[in-house]
Design an enzyme around this catalytic site. Structure first.
Site, short mmCIF file in Angstrom:
data_model
loop_
_atom_site.label_atom_id
_atom_site.label_comp_id
_atom_site.label_asym_id
_atom_site.label_seq_id
_atom_site.Cartn_x
_atom_site.Cartn_y
_atom_site.Cartn_z
N ASP A 69 0.86 -1.19 0.00
CA ASP A 69 0.00 0.00 0.00
C ASP A 69 0.89 1.24 0.00
OD1 ASP A 69 -2.28 1.60 0.05
OD2 ASP A 69 -2.57 1.41 2.21
N LEU A 70 1.81 1.27 -0.94
CA LEU A 70 2.83 2.32 -0.96
C LEU A 70 2.32 3.56 -1.66
CD1 LEU A 70 5.70 2.98 -0.09
CD2 LEU A 70 6.48 2.18 -2.32
#
Length: 181
Positions: free
Chosen positions: A91-92
C-alpha cells in the site's frame, strides 16, 4: 525533493531484496470493504489476475468489466512470468512514507505480500510523479515499464473505484486504454 526520493529508494531496497518462496501472503488483507486475497501461488500472472484484478472488479459497469476480461488472458505477455517474489509494502503511497530526517524514509501501514517489486513502484506512481533519478535507482526506468505500470495501477484504480465511487471509473478506463483493451 531529490533527497527524500533517494531516501525512499534506499528504504525500499532491503524490503524488495527480501524474497519468498511463492507469491502471496499467509493472510488476506482488506482495504475498507474491499477484501485483498493473498492465497499463495506459483504463477505470477495468475496471482495478479485472480487476486488483484478480478476481485476488486465486482460491480464494474458491464462494458468496463468486458474490457478487463479481455485483458486477463494477455497478462502473461504484459507482466513478467516469474519475477522474484519480493516482499512488497502493498500500500505504498505518500501517506505511508514518513521522513523523520531529510535523508531518511520510514515506511508505515503495510499490507505485505510477495510479488513483483514493481507493484509498489506503480502504486507509488499512481498518486505521485517520481523523478527520473528515483525511477533509475529502483529499476523502473526500463523500456517495459509503461505497460507494466498500467497493469499494476489497475489494482489501486479498481480498489479506489470500490471504495470511493465513480470518480475512479476514468482512472480504470485510462489504464485499460493504455493497454489496448
Amino acid at each position: 525533493n531529490e533527497t527524500a526520493w533517494a531516501a525512499l529508494a534506499d528504504a525500499l531496497q532491503p524490503l524488495h531484496a527480501a524474497t519468498g518462496a511463492r507469491y502471496g501472503w499467509p493472510e488476506d488483507h482488506a482495504f475498507g470493504a474491499v477484501e485483498i486475497v493473498n492465497a499463495p501461488a506459483d504463477n505470477w500472472p495468475e496471482f495478479w489476475a485472480g487476486h488483484r484484478l478480478t476481485g476488486p472488479a465486482t460491480g464494474l459497469p458491464a462494458a468496463l468489466r468486458h474490457r478487463l476480461d479481455r485483458l486477463v488472458p494477455r497478462l502473461p505477455d504484459l507482466i513478467p512470468q516469474a519475477p522474484p517474489p519480493a516482499l512488497l509494502h502493498g500500500d505504498l503511497w505518500g501517506g505511508n512514507v514518513l521522513l523523520p530526517a531529510p535523508d531518511r524514509a520510514v515506511l508505515i501501514a503495510p499490507a505485505c505480500y510477495y510479488g513483483d517489486r514493481r507493484v509498489d513502484l506503480a502504486m507509488l506512481s499512481f498518486f505521485a510523479d517520481p523523478p527520473q533519478a528515483f525511477l533509475k535507482a529502483t529499476g523502473t526506468a526500463e523500456a517495459d515499464w509503461p505497460p507494466i505500470c498500467a497493469v499494476y495501477q489497475l489494482w489501486p484504480a479498481l480498489v479506489h473505484l470500490r471504495l470511493f465511487g465513480e470518480r475512479y471509473l476514468q482512472s480504470v478506463a485510462q489504464r485499460l486504454e493504455i493497454l489496448g483493451v
